[in-house]
Design a protein around this motif. Structure first.
Motif, PDB file in Angstrom:
ATOM      1  N   ASP A  58       0.807  -1.212   0.000  1.00  0.00           N
ATOM      2  CA  ASP A  58       0.000   0.000   0.000  1.00  0.00           C
ATOM      3  C   ASP A  58       0.843   1.267   0.000  1.00  0.00           C
ATOM      4  OD1 ASP A  58      -2.325  -1.570   0.218  1.00  0.00           O
ATOM      5  OD2 ASP A  58      -2.211  -1.547   2.404  1.00  0.00           O
ATOM      6  N   VAL A  59       2.125   1.151   0.329  1.00  0.00           N
ATOM      7  CA  VAL A  59       2.981   2.313   0.511  1.00  0.00           C
ATOM      8  C   VAL A  59       3.835   2.544  -0.727  1.00  0.00           C
ATOM      9  CG1 VAL A  59       4.827   3.330   1.897  1.00  0.00           C
ATOM     10  CG2 VAL A  59       3.027   1.982   2.999  1.00  0.00           C
ATOM     11  N   ARG A  60       3.799   3.784  -1.229  1.00  0.00           N
ATOM     12  CA  ARG A  60       4.621   4.171  -2.380  1.00  0.00           C
ATOM     13  C   ARG A  60       5.941   4.771  -1.934  1.00  0.00           C
ATOM     14  NH1 ARG A  60       5.273   8.960  -4.980  1.00  0.00           N
ATOM     15  NH2 ARG A  60       3.485   9.867  -3.923  1.00  0.00           N
ATOM     16  N   GLN A  61       5.909   5.619  -0.859  1.00  0.00           N
ATOM     17  CA  GLN A  61       7.117   6.331  -0.479  1.00  0.00           C
ATOM     18  C   GLN A  61       7.005   6.863   0.945  1.00  0.00           C
ATOM     19  OE1 GLN A  61       7.619  10.076  -2.559  1.00  0.00           O
ATOM     20  NE2 GLN A  61       9.820   9.799  -2.622  1.00  0.00           N
ATOM     21  N   HIS A  84       3.307   8.311   1.677  1.00  0.00           N
ATOM     22  CA  HIS A  84       2.574   8.427   0.421  1.00  0.00           C
ATOM     23  C   HIS A  84       2.091   7.035   0.031  1.00  0.00           C
ATOM     24  CE1 HIS A  84       3.792  12.585  -0.310  1.00  0.00           C
ATOM     25  NE2 HIS A  84       4.988  12.228   0.130  1.00  0.00           N
ATOM     26  N   LEU A  85       0.804   6.914  -0.216  1.00  0.00           N
ATOM     27  CA  LEU A  85       0.205   5.628  -0.562  1.00  0.00           C
ATOM     28  C   LEU A  85       0.080   5.467  -2.068  1.00  0.00           C
ATOM     29  CD1 LEU A  85      -2.610   5.646   2.145  1.00  0.00           C
ATOM     30  CD2 LEU A  85      -0.318   4.646   2.283  1.00  0.00           C
ATOM     31  N   THR A  86      -0.061   4.245  -2.504  1.00  0.00           N
ATOM     32  CA  THR A  86      -0.151   3.952  -3.936  1.00  0.00           C
ATOM     33  C   THR A  86      -1.423   4.489  -4.567  1.00  0.00           C
ATOM     34  OG1 THR A  86      -1.107   1.788  -3.462  1.00  0.00           O
ATOM     35  CG2 THR A  86       1.287   1.886  -3.787  1.00  0.00           C
ATOM     36  N   ASP A  87      -2.466   4.762  -3.758  1.00  0.00           N
ATOM     37  CA  ASP A  87      -3.709   5.292  -4.313  1.00  0.00           C
ATOM     38  C   ASP A  87      -3.693   6.814  -4.411  1.00  0.00           C
ATOM     39  OD1 ASP A  87      -4.051   6.174  -1.715  1.00  0.00           O
ATOM     40  OD2 ASP A  87      -5.897   5.053  -1.349  1.00  0.00           O
ATOM     41  N   SER A  91      -1.900  10.713   1.011  1.00  0.00           N
ATOM     42  CA  SER A  91      -0.728  10.860   1.870  1.00  0.00           C
ATOM     43  C   SER A  91      -1.201  11.227   3.261  1.00  0.00           C
ATOM     44  CB  SER A  91       0.187  11.978   1.359  1.00  0.00           C
ATOM     45  OG  SER A  91       0.671  11.691   0.077  1.00  0.00           O
ATOM     46  N   ASP A 117      13.793   6.342  -1.225  1.00  0.00           N
ATOM     47  CA  ASP A 117      12.365   6.060  -1.315  1.00  0.00           C
ATOM     48  C   ASP A 117      12.110   4.596  -0.981  1.00  0.00           C
ATOM     49  OD1 ASP A 117      12.219   8.599  -2.287  1.00  0.00           O
ATOM     50  OD2 ASP A 117      11.898   8.013  -4.374  1.00  0.00           O
ATOM     51  N   VAL A 125       9.514   1.895  -1.901  1.00  0.00           N
ATOM     52  CA  VAL A 125       8.519   1.762  -2.952  1.00  0.00           C
ATOM     53  C   VAL A 125       7.798   0.429  -2.833  1.00  0.00           C
ATOM     54  CG1 VAL A 125       8.167   1.709  -5.447  1.00  0.00           C
ATOM     55  CG2 VAL A 125       9.913   3.198  -4.485  1.00  0.00           C
ATOM     56  N   LEU A 181       4.002  -1.785  -4.439  1.00  0.00           N
ATOM     57  CA  LEU A 181       2.901  -1.812  -5.390  1.00  0.00           C
ATOM     58  C   LEU A 181       1.719  -2.473  -4.726  1.00  0.00           C
ATOM     59  CD1 LEU A 181       4.917  -3.141  -8.443  1.00  0.00           C
ATOM     60  CD2 LEU A 181       4.277  -0.773  -7.984  1.00  0.00           C
TER      61      LEU A 181
END
Length: 93
Positions: free
Chosen positions: A5-8, A19-22, A25, A63, A65, A67
């Motif tokens: 669920d987490v992008r960064q 920051h979330l993948t959807d 933040s 970062d 990262v 998905l």
């Protein structure tokens, strides 16, 4: 939240921005403020695994990262309390 669920993760002053993948933040205020005996915050995923992010600055230089799918409101509420003094999401060293 799950790792997917987490992008960064981003350090902003003493705060941690997740920051979330959807596209959403959220900010965990004072995440990087050490406790009176040098304790640091430690961010865990919903399943209890360590995210690799703690209150030491060097853990958020790059970062992180992932998905995956969106995080539910319940998951966000659980992870949002991970700032210093949060319930069950912090481990002291």
């Amino acid at each position: 939240a799950q790792a997917a669920d987490v992008r960064q993760f981003v350090k902003s002053g003493d705060d941690l921005i997740v920051h979330l993948t959807d596209g959403r933040s959220f900010v965990i205020e004072d995440f990087f403020v050490k406790g009176p005996n040098g304790e640091v915050s430690r961010l865990l995923y919903e399943d209890g695994t360590f995210s690799g992010v703690d209150g030491n600055v060097q853990t958020v230089e790059g970062d992180a990262v992932g998905l995956g799918a969106a995080m539910s409101n319940e998951d966000m509420a659980a992870i949002a309390i991970a700032g210093l003094g949060g319930l069950g999401l912090i481990a002291s060293s």
